[in-house]
Design a protein around this motif. Structure first.
Motif, PDB file in Angstrom:
ATOM      1  N   TRP A  34       0.700  -0.950  -0.289  1.00 47.01           N
ATOM      2  CA  TRP A  34       0.262  -0.031  -0.489  1.00 47.01           C
ATOM      3  C   TRP A  34       0.794   1.480  -0.147  1.00 47.01           C
ATOM      4  CZ3 TRP A  34      -5.600   0.571  -0.645  1.00 47.01           C
ATOM      5  CH2 TRP A  34      -5.775  -0.943  -0.414  1.00 47.01           C
ATOM      6  N   PHE A  49       2.950  -6.433   2.577  1.00 48.26           N
ATOM      7  CA  PHE A  49       2.135  -8.217   3.212  1.00 48.26           C
ATOM      8  C   PHE A  49       3.424  -8.861   2.120  1.00 48.26           C
ATOM      9  CE2 PHE A  49      -1.071  -7.592   5.944  1.00 48.26           C
ATOM     10  CZ  PHE A  49      -1.023  -6.283   5.332  1.00 48.26           C
ATOM     11  N   ALA A  67      -4.152  -2.031   8.233  1.00 47.82           N
ATOM     12  CA  ALA A  67      -4.024  -2.633   7.472  1.00 47.82           C
ATOM     13  C   ALA A  67      -4.173  -4.382   7.476  1.00 47.82           C
ATOM     14  CB  ALA A  67      -3.516  -2.904   6.073  1.00 47.82           C
ATOM     15  N   GLU A  68      -4.856  -4.722   6.608  1.00 55.31           N
ATOM     16  CA  GLU A  68      -4.837  -6.743   6.654  1.00 55.31           C
ATOM     17  C   GLU A  68      -4.833  -6.712   5.753  1.00 55.31           C
ATOM     18  OE1 GLU A  68      -5.627  -5.859  11.536  1.00 55.31           O
ATOM     19  OE2 GLU A  68      -4.858  -8.248  10.343  1.00 55.31           O
ATOM     20  N   ARG A  69      -4.717  -8.814   5.067  1.00 56.12           N
ATOM     21  CA  ARG A  69      -4.477  -9.469   4.633  1.00 56.12           C
ATOM     22  C   ARG A  69      -4.976 -10.400   5.170  1.00 56.12           C
ATOM     23  NH1 ARG A  69      -0.113 -10.844  -0.089  1.00 56.12           N
ATOM     24  NH2 ARG A  69      -1.714 -11.221  -1.850  1.00 56.12           N
ATOM     25  N   SER A  75      -6.942  -7.423   0.111  1.00 56.33           N
ATOM     26  CA  SER A  75      -6.672  -7.167   1.852  1.00 56.33           C
ATOM     27  C   SER A  75      -7.216  -5.939   1.958  1.00 56.33           C
ATOM     28  CB  SER A  75      -4.610  -6.111   1.648  1.00 56.33           C
ATOM     29  OG  SER A  75      -4.119  -5.653   2.661  1.00 56.33           O
ATOM     30  N   CYS A  92      -2.479   0.695  -4.624  1.00 53.83           N
ATOM     31  CA  CYS A  92      -1.808  -1.001  -3.583  1.00 53.83           C
ATOM     32  C   CYS A  92      -1.344  -1.254  -4.965  1.00 53.83           C
ATOM     33  CB  CYS A  92      -3.003  -1.895  -3.527  1.00 53.83           C
ATOM     34  SG  CYS A  92      -2.651  -3.517  -3.137  1.00 53.83           S
ATOM     35  N   SER A  94       0.997  -5.270  -6.429  1.00 52.86           N
ATOM     36  CA  SER A  94       1.143  -6.513  -5.671  1.00 52.86           C
ATOM     37  C   SER A  94       2.178  -7.229  -6.520  1.00 52.86           C
ATOM     38  CB  SER A  94      -0.061  -7.363  -6.224  1.00 52.86           C
ATOM     39  OG  SER A  94      -0.755  -7.978  -7.001  1.00 52.86           O
TER      40      SER A  94
END
Lengths: 113, 112
Positions: A34, A49, A67-69, A75, A92, A94
């Motif tokens: 992020w 992450f 933040a969570e994933r 996420s 974001c 990846s």
């Protein structure tokens, strides 16, 4: 999916409200990032992450940000008690871990009024 | 500390002229290096990337970049600029699979 998907694309919220931004990475990408981009400025790292490892949260600007994933899937970036200085585009990205080829989503433009 | 520096905030070139955007990096080992372009109101698009091997990297839209270890540079070049190239350009680097650090960007203006 074919690309990194972010939602919503635009979000207007009142100061003090909580917001949740979502990122759906490319399938198979183990790394997720992020970033924040304020108007006319560069990209500011927020959080990273990598698989099931502990995330690198060193870029989060305050404890209002989290933040969570779950695993290698979606996420969510949560901003609590939003302030006007939180207004920015949140991007974001990846990638595969071993040979990074970061793919960015189109971002969520957050406006705090 | 890991960092990427773009010394030019804004560059103006004439359409058809050549272009070079500067990028310097500060890493302990050979980093992975990237150039991204961001058009107004758009997301970031990857132009090219360097991991290892040939130090001259070809990218999309006619761009290329050269990795020069002795100068800690990874400058972006294009022999003939088109009006559609006007955008913000970001250089970025990482060490392996770690966090990607971005430069502050160079805004390119193309004049007819």
């Amino acid at each position: 999916g074919a690309g990194v998907s972010q939602s919503p694309s635009n979000k207007v919220t009142e100061k003090g409200k909580d917001v949740e931004l979502r990122c759906d990475p490319i399938s198979g990408h183990t790394a997720l990032y992020w970033y924040r981009q304020r108007l006319g400025q560069g990209l500011e790292f927020l959080i990273y992450f990598q698989g099931n490892s502990a995330p690198d949260k060193s870029g989060l600007p305050s404890d209002r940000f989290s933040a969570e994933r779950t695993g290698e899937s979606v996420s969510t970036l949560t901003i609590q008690r939003t302030q006007q200085e939180d207004s920015a585009v949140y991007l974001c990205a990846s990638s595969f871990a071993r040979r990074p080829g970061y793919t960015f989503g189109s971002g969520t433009r957050l406006t705090v009024v | 500390a890991q960092s990427v520096t773009q010394p030019d905030i804004h560059i103006t070139v004439s359409e058809g002229a050549s272009l070079e955007l500067r990028c310097n990096y500060s890493y302990g080992a050979t980093p992975y290096l990237f150039w991204y372009v961001q058009s107004p109101g758009q997301g970031l698009q990857l132009l090219l990337k360097y991991f290892s091997g040939d130090t001259l990297v070809q990218g999309i839209k006619g761009f290329e970049a050269e990795f020069k270890r002795s100068q800690s540079s990874f400058n972006l070049r294009k022999p003939s600029v088109h009006w559609s190239d006007a955008a913000e350009y970001f250089c970025a680097g990482s060490e392996g699979a770690n966090n990607l650090f971005f430069g502050t960007g160079t805004r390119l203006t193309v004049i007819p």
